[in-house]
Every structure is written in C-alpha cells, then in structure tokens.
Design an enzyme around this catalytic site. Structure first.
Site, PDB file in Angstrom:
ATOM      1  N   ASP A  33      -5.097  -0.097   6.639  1.00 19.89           N
ATOM      2  CA  ASP A  33      -5.502  -0.432   4.889  1.00 19.89           C
ATOM      3  C   ASP A  33      -5.053  -0.602   4.063  1.00 19.89           C
ATOM      4  O   ASP A  33      -5.026  -0.463   3.358  1.00 19.89           O
ATOM      5  CB  ASP A  33      -6.944  -0.641   5.377  1.00 19.89           C
ATOM      6  CG  ASP A  33      -8.131  -1.818   4.382  1.00 19.89           C
ATOM      7  OD1 ASP A  33      -7.849  -2.702   3.762  1.00 19.89           O
ATOM      8  OD2 ASP A  33      -9.377  -0.913   4.113  1.00 19.89           O
ATOM      9  N   GLU A  83      14.649  13.819 -12.755  1.00 22.24           N
ATOM     10  CA  GLU A  83      14.575  14.941 -12.038  1.00 22.24           C
ATOM     11  C   GLU A  83      15.338  14.478 -10.947  1.00 22.24           C
ATOM     12  O   GLU A  83      15.011  14.503  -9.565  1.00 22.24           O
ATOM     13  CB  GLU A  83      13.060  15.042 -11.265  1.00 22.24           C
ATOM     14  CG  GLU A  83      12.584  14.244 -11.290  1.00 22.24           C
ATOM     15  CD  GLU A  83      11.065  14.346 -10.365  1.00 22.24           C
ATOM     16  OE1 GLU A  83      10.140  14.216 -12.057  1.00 22.24           O
ATOM     17  OE2 GLU A  83      10.200  15.317 -10.287  1.00 22.24           O
ATOM     18  N   CYS A 115       8.707  15.794 -13.592  1.00 17.88           N
ATOM     19  CA  CYS A 115       8.160  14.619 -14.746  1.00 17.88           C
ATOM     20  C   CYS A 115       7.976  14.579 -16.564  1.00 17.88           C
ATOM     21  O   CYS A 115       7.589  13.762 -17.137  1.00 17.88           O
ATOM     22  CB  CYS A 115       6.719  13.777 -14.562  1.00 17.88           C
ATOM     23  SG  CYS A 115       7.236  13.770 -12.207  1.00 17.88           S
ATOM     24  N   THR A 156       4.340   5.947  -3.436  1.00 15.20           N
ATOM     25  CA  THR A 156       3.891   6.462  -4.378  1.00 15.20           C
ATOM     26  C   THR A 156       5.169   6.759  -5.266  1.00 15.20           C
ATOM     27  O   THR A 156       5.483   7.253  -6.405  1.00 15.20           O
ATOM     28  CB  THR A 156       3.336   7.708  -4.777  1.00 15.20           C
ATOM     29  OG1 THR A 156       3.823   8.399  -4.534  1.00 15.20           O
ATOM     30  CG2 THR A 156       1.777   7.562  -4.095  1.00 15.20           C
ATOM     31  N   SER A 205      -1.023  19.024  -5.553  1.00 12.79           N
ATOM     32  CA  SER A 205      -0.161  18.273  -6.890  1.00 12.79           C
ATOM     33  C   SER A 205      -1.225  17.778  -7.343  1.00 12.79           C
ATOM     34  O   SER A 205      -1.400  17.982  -8.419  1.00 12.79           O
ATOM     35  CB  SER A 205       0.463  17.389  -6.296  1.00 12.79           C
ATOM     36  OG  SER A 205       0.171  16.440  -5.534  1.00 12.79           O
ATOM     37  N   HIS A 237       0.608  10.932 -17.306  1.00 14.32           N
ATOM     38  CA  HIS A 237       1.261  10.559 -16.648  1.00 14.32           C
ATOM     39  C   HIS A 237       0.903  10.177 -15.315  1.00 14.32           C
ATOM     40  O   HIS A 237      -0.201   9.954 -14.938  1.00 14.32           O
ATOM     41  CB  HIS A 237       1.197  11.969 -16.087  1.00 14.32           C
ATOM     42  CG  HIS A 237       3.100  11.514 -14.744  1.00 14.32           C
ATOM     43  ND1 HIS A 237       3.916  10.891 -14.726  1.00 14.32           N
ATOM     44  CD2 HIS A 237       2.981  12.537 -13.416  1.00 14.32           C
ATOM     45  CE1 HIS A 237       5.138  11.293 -13.534  1.00 14.32           C
ATOM     46  NE2 HIS A 237       3.771  11.783 -12.761  1.00 14.32           N
ATOM     47  N   LYS A 246      -8.588   9.204 -12.091  1.00 13.32           N
ATOM     48  CA  LYS A 246      -8.248  11.066 -11.991  1.00 13.32           C
ATOM     49  C   LYS A 246      -8.715  11.918 -12.933  1.00 13.32           C
ATOM     50  O   LYS A 246     -10.008  12.117 -13.518  1.00 13.32           O
ATOM     51  CB  LYS A 246      -9.024  11.095 -11.020  1.00 13.32           C
ATOM     52  CG  LYS A 246      -8.741  11.329  -9.949  1.00 13.32           C
ATOM     53  CD  LYS A 246      -7.952  11.906  -8.271  1.00 13.32           C
ATOM     54  CE  LYS A 246      -7.194  11.096  -7.232  1.00 13.32           C
ATOM     55  NZ  LYS A 246      -9.112  11.063  -6.088  1.00 13.32           N
ATOM     56  N   ASN A 274       5.897   5.053  -9.229  1.00 10.83           N
ATOM     57  CA  ASN A 274       6.082   6.140 -10.379  1.00 10.83           C
ATOM     58  C   ASN A 274       7.672   6.757 -10.989  1.00 10.83           C
ATOM     59  O   ASN A 274       8.252   6.236  -9.545  1.00 10.83           O
ATOM     60  CB  ASN A 274       5.819   7.499  -9.583  1.00 10.83           C
ATOM     61  CG  ASN A 274       5.864   8.627  -9.812  1.00 10.83           C
ATOM     62  OD1 ASN A 274       5.748   9.064 -11.284  1.00 10.83           O
ATOM     63  ND2 ASN A 274       5.493   9.839  -9.424  1.00 10.83           N
ATOM     64  N   SER A 306       5.425  19.015 -12.029  1.00 13.75           N
ATOM     65  CA  SER A 306       4.808  19.237 -10.861  1.00 13.75           C
ATOM     66  C   SER A 306       6.209  20.933 -11.356  1.00 13.75           C
ATOM     67  O   SER A 306       7.430  20.730 -11.930  1.00 13.75           O
ATOM     68  CB  SER A 306       5.141  19.039  -9.391  1.00 13.75           C
ATOM     69  OG  SER A 306       4.259  17.739 -10.022  1.00 13.75           O
TER      70      SER A 306
HETATM   71  N1  CAA Z   1      -9.786   1.400   0.596  1.00 13.38           N
HETATM   72  C1  CAA Z   1      -9.506   1.934  -0.128  1.00 13.38           C
HETATM   73  N2  CAA Z   1      -9.000   3.216  -1.026  1.00 13.38           N
HETATM   74  C2  CAA Z   1      -9.158   3.838   0.100  1.00 13.38           C
HETATM   75  C3  CAA Z   1      -9.001   3.280   1.875  1.00 13.38           C
HETATM   76  C4  CAA Z   1      -8.970   2.106   1.989  1.00 13.38           C
HETATM   77  N3  CAA Z   1      -9.064   1.167   3.013  1.00 13.38           N
HETATM   78  N4  CAA Z   1      -8.309   4.065   1.938  1.00 13.38           N
HETATM   79  C5  CAA Z   1      -7.849   5.486   1.399  1.00 13.38           C
HETATM   80  N5  CAA Z   1      -8.246   5.585   0.176  1.00 13.38           N
HETATM   81  C6  CAA Z   1      -8.701   6.224  -1.027  1.00 13.38           C
HETATM   82  C7  CAA Z   1      -8.719   8.078  -0.313  1.00 13.38           C
HETATM   83  O1  CAA Z   1     -10.559   8.124  -0.818  1.00 13.38           O
HETATM   84  C8  CAA Z   1      -8.412   8.397  -1.540  1.00 13.38           C
HETATM   85  O2  CAA Z   1      -8.899   7.929  -2.681  1.00 13.38           O
HETATM   86  P1  CAA Z   1      -9.899   9.403  -3.250  1.00 13.38           P
HETATM   87  O3  CAA Z   1      -8.840  10.084  -4.067  1.00 13.38           O
HETATM   88  O4  CAA Z   1     -10.065   9.291  -4.849  1.00 13.38           O
HETATM   89  O5  CAA Z   1     -10.411  10.138  -2.286  1.00 13.38           O
HETATM   90  C9  CAA Z   1      -7.513   7.695  -1.957  1.00 13.38           C
HETATM   91  O6  CAA Z   1      -7.086   6.177  -1.402  1.00 13.38           O
HETATM   92  C10 CAA Z   1      -5.297   8.315  -1.269  1.00 13.38           C
HETATM   93  O7  CAA Z   1      -6.118   8.203  -0.173  1.00 13.38           O
HETATM   94  P2  CAA Z   1      -5.687  10.178   0.447  1.00 13.38           P
HETATM   95  O8  CAA Z   1      -6.228  10.495  -0.178  1.00 13.38           O
HETATM   96  O9  CAA Z   1      -6.287   9.716   2.509  1.00 13.38           O
HETATM   97  O10 CAA Z   1      -4.008   9.907   0.934  1.00 13.38           O
HETATM   98  P3  CAA Z   1      -2.896  10.205   1.820  1.00 13.38           P
HETATM   99  O11 CAA Z   1      -3.376  11.828   1.742  1.00 13.38           O
HETATM  100  O12 CAA Z   1      -2.129   9.509   2.338  1.00 13.38           O
HETATM  101  O13 CAA Z   1      -1.958  10.739   0.096  1.00 13.38           O
HETATM  102  C11 CAA Z   1      -1.054  10.972  -1.881  1.00 13.38           C
HETATM  103  C12 CAA Z   1      -1.754  10.365  -1.140  1.00 13.38           C
HETATM  104  C13 CAA Z   1      -1.244  12.624  -1.521  1.00 13.38           C
HETATM  105  C14 CAA Z   1      -1.315  11.540  -3.248  1.00 13.38           C
HETATM  106  C15 CAA Z   1       0.329  11.430  -1.516  1.00 13.38           C
HETATM  107  O14 CAA Z   1       0.503   9.640  -2.196  1.00 13.38           O
HETATM  108  C16 CAA Z   1       1.344  11.692  -2.229  1.00 13.38           C
HETATM  109  O15 CAA Z   1       1.578  12.825  -1.584  1.00 13.38           O
HETATM  110  N6  CAA Z   1       1.551  11.152  -3.595  1.00 13.38           N
HETATM  111  C17 CAA Z   1       2.922  12.452  -3.669  1.00 13.38           C
HETATM  112  C18 CAA Z   1       2.427  13.465  -4.785  1.00 13.38           C
HETATM  113  C19 CAA Z   1       1.379  12.802  -5.530  1.00 13.38           C
HETATM  114  O16 CAA Z   1       2.225  11.569  -6.512  1.00 13.38           O
HETATM  115  N7  CAA Z   1       0.807  13.633  -6.253  1.00 13.38           N
HETATM  116  C20 CAA Z   1       0.524  13.426  -7.745  1.00 13.38           C
HETATM  117  C21 CAA Z   1       0.207  14.333  -8.652  1.00 13.38           C
HETATM  118  S1  CAA Z   1       1.254  15.190  -8.908  1.00 13.38           S
HETATM  119  C22 CAA Z   1       2.266  14.386 -10.396  1.00 13.38           C
HETATM  120  O17 CAA Z   1       1.325  13.979 -10.888  1.00 13.38           O
HETATM  121  C23 CAA Z   1       3.991  14.986 -10.749  1.00 13.38           C
HETATM  122  C24 CAA Z   1       4.565  13.785  -9.445  1.00 13.38           C
HETATM  123  O18 CAA Z   1       4.854  12.506 -10.733  1.00 13.38           O
HETATM  124  C25 CAA Z   1       4.487  13.649  -7.938  1.00 13.38           C
END
Ligand code: CAA
Length: 387
Positions: A33, A83, A115, A156, A205, A237, A246, A274, A306
């Site tokens: 979706d 990085e 970052c 991302t 993370s 960030h 959040k 990002n 991170s």
């Molecule tokens: N409609 C609306 N929202 C939906 C949806 C839909 N159909 N389906 C899912 N969602 C929402 C979920 O509820 C969730 O929201 P919440 O967190 O608010 O509950 C959001 O979409 C993401 O869904 P998931 O958690 O299921 O997603 P995922 O597990 O597949 O991946 C992630 C999300 C972990 C961030 C992944 O993209 C990832 O690993 N990204 C890289 C790591 C990252 O960016 N970390 C951030 C902190 S670390 C940092 O900041 C350093 C850096 O730059 C990396």
C-alpha cells in the site's frame, strides 16, 4: 548567546542527485500500500545520483555558488562530513579542493560519525572562529543513503549535500553556546567496510534515536540551554519525516511543553529522502524557506548519528534571513530531477559501485556542474561538466 563574538551559519546551499524515484511507484511494484511510505514513513520520493555523480560532485555543486558569492577570504579549513566516503584514506574534501580550484592554504579533513558528522564539523568550526574571528570555515555534508533492494530500509534512501559557510557575525543563524550530548555504543545502523549498503536494526534505531533525543535535550538544559517553551521550531535529523514527527511528540511529552508543529521543516526531506549528514541542514533550509516570521526567534537542532551520538543545540535566526534564502530555489532544483522508472532505478542501484582494479570511463549522464569522469589507476577522476 555565544558571548562577545556571535558565530554561526552565515549562508548555505543545497544540492542533490540528478534522478528521482517515486515511492508510490516503488510500493506498486512491491505490492505494498503506497500509504505505508507516503503516510507511514512520511516520504514521497527519493533522490538518486546519476552514474557519474557521487558525494564529491554533489558537494562541489553546493559549495561552488557559496564561494562565488562570498569569496575565499579567511577560509583556511574545510570539514567534509560524510558516511558514504569514496576512499578509505583520502578525504572527499581533497577531491573537492581540486575540483573547485582552491588554494593550498586550506586544511581539508573528512569527519565521520554516521549522520552526526556535520554537527561535529559545525562545533569545531565555531571553536576555530572563536580563536580567530577573521577565519571562516566551510562545513560540507554530503551523503548517498543506500540500503539493499527489497529491504525495509529501501524506501528511506536518498541523496543530498549541504555546504555551509560558518563565520563570526553570521547573517543566517547565530549558534548558541550550550550543547547537549548523548553518546552510546549501539548497533542500530552501521556499514561494514566491505559493504556499499547499510545494515540496520530498524526498530532498535528508532528507539535509539528517541532515547538520544531526550538524553541530549536533558544535557542541553543542564549545560544552560534554553527552556523548551522558547523554541519557535525544532530541526530534527530526518531519516524519514515521520521519524521527526515521532521525535517532536516524544520531546513534548518529555518536557511537558506542547512544542510547535514542525511540518515546515519536512518539505524538502520528504522529496530528497535521507541525506544522512545533510538531512538536518536540509530541514533548516526547508524551515527558513517556509516561514517568514523567524527573525530573532530561537530554533532547536537535534542531530543524530547511529552508533550513536545525539546532540541538541540551538540557534537564533538573524534579521534579513529571507533575503539571503531568496538566492536559491530548492523546489526548482527538486523539480528538475529526472524521474527513474523502477526497473531503471534497480539497475542503477546495482551498478553504482565500481571496483578499483580496472580503469573506467563513465558516460556523461548528469547535467550537474561537476561529474565523476571515471577511475584511472584506482583513483577517481572528477571534472567540471563545462570542461
Ligand atoms: N498506511 C499508513 N501507514 C502505514 C501503512 C499503511 N497502509 N502500513 C504501515 N504503516 C505505518 C506503520 O504503522 C508504521 O508507522 P508507526 O511507526 O508510526 O507505527 C510505518 O508505516 C512503518 O511501518 P513498519 O514499521 O511496518 O515499517 P518497516 O518495519 O517495514 O520499516 C523502518 C520501517 C524500520 C523505519 C525501515 O524503513 C528502516 O529500517 N529504515 C532505515 C533505518 C532508519 O531510518 N531508522 C531511523 C532511526 S536511525 C537514524 O535516524 C539514522 C539514519 O539516518 C539511518
């Protein structure tokens, strides 16, 4: 205030990659979706460099107009934060130094801590200028965020560079002295030397980002930082913009202060994806371009890398900032990116990295002012596109 000599960001410029990928198209091809990416992550698109672009060419594109406008007087240091470095030994800034034809009397160093690196560069620059206010420092943040195809991190991804001129009596933002720091050793996101894509424990993370936010804010307050209710906005960030949402919610709960809506800080990152070290400063540009009422107001900065380091600090927006920002048109730059179909994006993703054991001549793809021309004898060749 920082005392007798106000020091901070005098001016800054943004650059990004030549291509753009639509997340709704990525979701469609994966049977997901699209609202998971658009709403759940708060991301619409991501930038991707062309085959003949990288962190050096994006950095040069951001830095050249700054130097053209402000000259080189007093610039004796360049901190290049990244990085996604292109060499294990030589600073990406050394390539940039040659590409921009800079004089020999400039020290050039690469800084790395995920970052967070550019914030370390900003603070170090302030220290150098406090010692000699005639000096000015270029702090450059440039990164390409790459995750494996079909991984949770893939939506991302992103790419971008911000070049900042740090000086005494800055025209844009005076950086205030108190800074709060929160450092821990944690494996939430990292990239081993033999990989071109990051490894990540996504859920960890997110927790680490939020723990570091409240931890660094508490340290900021303990070091004399301002009350939360004096913040007109907070730049976070933005690995994806929902992360910043959040964050502001968590900081409001932590401080008991209903902090301002930070949607205006997110517009450019929603579309660039990002940009790691550059991300928080892209958020700054987004805010300054969106809000005309910030003169004299305090804004908070939360920088997170991170691994991990979080730093919370603040700055005062200077009168006249809108005239400076009118010099650049980021929306036009974003609109000029060439869309990539998902099949083409996937192919480019898999062929971006080259081994250093054979010479390569890259075809001209980018229309940006600087390009990666190829690799000769293991060393990267860069050129200005007009040459
Ligand atoms: N409609 C609306 N929202 C939906 C949806 C839909 N159909 N389906 C899912 N969602 C929402 C979920 O509820 C969730 O929201 P919440 O967190 O608010 O509950 C959001 O979409 C993401 O869904 P998931 O958690 O299921 O997603 P995922 O597990 O597949 O991946 C992630 C999300 C972990 C961030 C992944 O993209 C990832 O690993 N990204 C890289 C790591 C990252 O960016 N970390 C951030 C902190 S670390 C940092 O900041 C350093 C850096 O730059 C990396």
């Amino acid at each position: 205030m920082t005392g007798a000599t106000p020091i901070g960001i005098h001016d800054l410029r943004v650059a990004t990659g030549a291509h753009v990928v639509e997340l709704s198209e990525l979701a469609d091809t994966q049977g997901i979706d699209p609202n998971k990416f658009l709403v759940g992550l708060g991301q619409q698109q991501f930038s991707m460099p062309a085959h003949d672009e990288d962190i050096v060419t994006m950095a040069a594109a951001a830095t050249a107009p700054l130097i053209e406008k402000h000259g080189l007087d007093g610039i004796r240091t360049i901190f290049f934060a990244t990085e996604s470095g292109v060499d294990q030994s030589k600073s990406a800034g050394a390539f940039l130094h040659a590409l921009l034809g800079l004089p020999t009397g400039i020290r050039v160093v690469e800084l790395k801590q995920a970052c967070y690196g550019a914030t370390a560069g900003l603070q170090a620059a302030i220290g150098l200028i406090a010692r000699d206010p005639r000096e000015r420092v270029l702090v450059i943040a440039s990164d390409v965020a790459r995750y494996d195809l079909d991984s949770a991190g893939e939506p991302t991804q992103g790419a971008g560079a911000v070049a900042m001129l740090i000086s005494a009596d800055p025209a844009l933002i005076e950086i205030e002295a108190p800074a709060g720091i929160h450092t821990t050793d944690i494996d939430d996101f990292w990239r081993p030397n033999d990989r071109s894509t990051a490894l990540v424990d996504g859920k960890l993370s997110i927790q680490a980002y939020l723990a570091s936010l409240t931890g660094s804010f508490d340290d900021y307050r303990a070091r004399g930082g301002a009350e939360a209710d004096t913040l007109a906005s907070v730049l976070m960030h933005q690995p994806f913009t929902k992360m910043a949402a959040k964050g502001i919610k968590a900081l409001s709960a932590h401080t008991g202060v209903e902090l301002p809506d930070i949607t205006p800080t997110m517009e450019y990152n929603r579309r660039m994806g990002n940009s790691y070290t550059a991300s928080i400063f892209v958020a700054l540009v987004s805010l300054l371009d969106a809000d005309a009422e910030l003169a004299g107001r305090r804004i908070g900065f939360y920088s997170y890398g991170s691994g991990s380091i979080g730093e919370f600090f603040s700055g005062i927006v200077q009168p006249g900032y809108r005239e400076l920002r009118a010099a650049e048109d980021v929306p036009a730059m974003l609109a000029a990116r060439e869309p990539l179909a998902i099949a083409d994006y996937r192919e480019l993703h898999e062929t971006t990295e080259f081994a250093s054991d054979r010479d390569i001549v890259l075809p001209v793809t980018t229309s940006a002012p600087f390009r990666l021309a190829g690799v000769t004898g293991g060393a990267r060749d860069y050129t200005a596109t007009a040459v």
